[in-house]
Design a protein around this motif. Structure first.
Motif: not given
Length: 463
Positions: A208-211, A309-310, A335-338
């Motif tokens: 999770g990131e906020e710009i 984008f949430n 970002c959902r990661l695998v």
């Protein structure tokens, strides 16, 4: 009658008593997020510890800064091979609001028929009280017939899963030596459909990131400054638009490092599932799949990484109209990661991608909203094969090796802190109304869930 058949027969003969024990557990109002229910959570923990001790699993209640944990241990048949497992479940539940949408008291469980299927209604029936009881009742049956379990078993019941598990990581660190086992068994998952058993072998990780982009030192009149002044909303949206190509792939350098394709066996199994992509999208009013064009909808949800984008903020969004050029604009991105994607490396690449696109006279700030890797089990992992065979024996159908689009943080914490993999077997269904009014658990799911754990424990005990 073989030993396992005797245990299964005991389950069948005593299913009514097992159902009554589920009712008893559901009656506890163990809402973890509301301080008003703190004593109810404590009573629930006490009840579970007492029940474990009754069936011969030495258990006690452990105090935490929040709601208590329940920890138990039972030795297994030392003459057999097999891992020492840690079984995890949570006894806390979601709030019941809106209460007016419930057909009955959420904490007065009822046995009713829905669409010709017998179910138990009540908060926590499916998430996760009924689920954790499937394992406890399997242990109860083994103890009644054999006096011991087929393998050594430890238990961890948590009381804060529905409120973010604030006490869990410190508790795992403080009790690492006691709780580190060969394998974790987690029941907080479900089945593909009511007749198809499933083992969740893939969980997506999360970044999770906020710009926050700042341009001018104050909001500007668009008539006076429109044109020459940098507009942070425009800068931000251009950056976000650059993050995907025309085929839906994420364009951040290195984003796909560690992403693994499905094995041919799993892909064939998934392709054969009766998954209706049109109905899946139609239920939410859509019809055209987005995302990477080279993959099916089922693969996109369960086995592919995403960059979504949430939320976006900036400028004037109130009633009416205001001709302003905002000084700041921000976006929240998940970002959902695998596979083996490294969330910290992706964070670095993500931030570098954004910085490269911010004009020299503007600035960017990032806020960290957490990072956790994906979880996956190799199809060749021996306990996985044994678990799948056991489920097939019970359901007369091959177990689906499922992916899950969301994340279960406890699985990553078991790996990082306790150094063990997790096998996720649950018996919930998509229509159980988890977290919603009129939550329910199918009685057949409960009954066959108990029988399934009997078979899984037996299978794990074999060479």
């Amino acid at each position: 009658m073989s030993n396992i058949e005797a245990v299964l027969a005991h389950v069948d003969e005593n299913i009514d008593a097992s159902i009554e024990r589920m009712k008893e557990l559901v009656r506890f109002q163990s809402i973890s997020t509301d301080p008003a229910y703190q004593e109810e959570c404590r009573k629930t923990a006490d009840h579970l510890a007492s029940e474990l001790n009754t069936i011969g699993i030495a258990a006690d209640v452990r105090v935490t800064p929040g709601h208590p944990m329940v920890v138990g241990h039972a030795e297994g048949n030392e003459g057999k091979a097999g891992p020492h497992v840690l079984f995890y479940g949570h006894y806390d539940v979601q709030p019941i609001d809106p209460i007016e949408l419930w057909d009955a008291d959420p904490f007065d469980p009822q046995i009713v028929e829905k669409n010709g299927i017998k179910v138990m209604t009540g908060r926590g029936t499916s998430d996760d009280k009924g689920q954790l009881l499937t394992f406890m009742e399997a242990c109860r049956a083994y103890k009644a017939i054999n006096g011991e379990l087929p393998i050594p078993v430890s238990i961890l019941f948590e009381g804060e899963e529905e409120s973010g598990s604030p006490s869990l990581v410190p508790f795992l660190n403080e009790n690492k030596e006691e709780l580190s086992r060969d394998l974790a068994l987690v029941c907080d998952t479900g089945m593909f459909d009511p007749t198809t058993p499933s083992i969740t072998t893939m969980l997506r990780g999360l970044l999770g990131e906020e710009i926050i982009i700042t341009a001018a030192n104050r909001d500007l009149h668009s008539g006076m400054y429109g044109g020459p002044a940098a507009n942070p909303i425009k800068i931000l949206t251009n950056i976000l638009a650059d993050m995907h190509d025309e085929n839906g792939r994420v364009t951040i350098p290195g984003f796909y490092d560690g992403v693994e394709e499905l094995t041919p066996e799993v892909k064939a199994q998934w392709d054969a599932l009766p998954f209706d992509a049109q109905a899946f999208l139609g239920d939410i009013g859509l019809s055209i799949p987005a995302g990477e064009t080279a993959y099916s909808v089922y693969e996109l949800v369960n086995a592919r990484p995403t960059c979504e984008f949430n939320g976006i903020t900036g400028g004037y969004s109130g009633d009416g109209f205001k001709t302003v050029i905002a000084s700041k604009a921000s976006a929240k991105v998940s970002c959902r990661l695998v596979g083996k994607q490294d969330p910290l490396k992706i964070r670095e690449a993500f931030r570098a991608f954004v910085r490269e696109r911010v004009p020299a006279d503007c600035s960017v700030e990032f806020l960290d909203h957490g990072a956790g890797p994906a979880h996956s089990l190799s199809p060749d992992y021996p306990p996985l094969k044994k678990g799948a065979e056991a489920l097939k024996d019970e359901w007369n159908k091959d177990a689906v090796m499922m992916g899950m689009g969301g994340s279960i943080p406890i699985v990553g914490e078991f790996k990082d802190i306790l150094g063990m993999d997790s096998m996720l077997i649950g018996f919930a269904l998509d229509d159980d109304n988890i977290h919603s009014p009129n939550e329910k658990y199918n009685i057949e799911s409960y009954h066959k869930g108990i029988r399934s754990w009997v078979r899984v424990l037996n299978a794990l005990a074999k060479d």
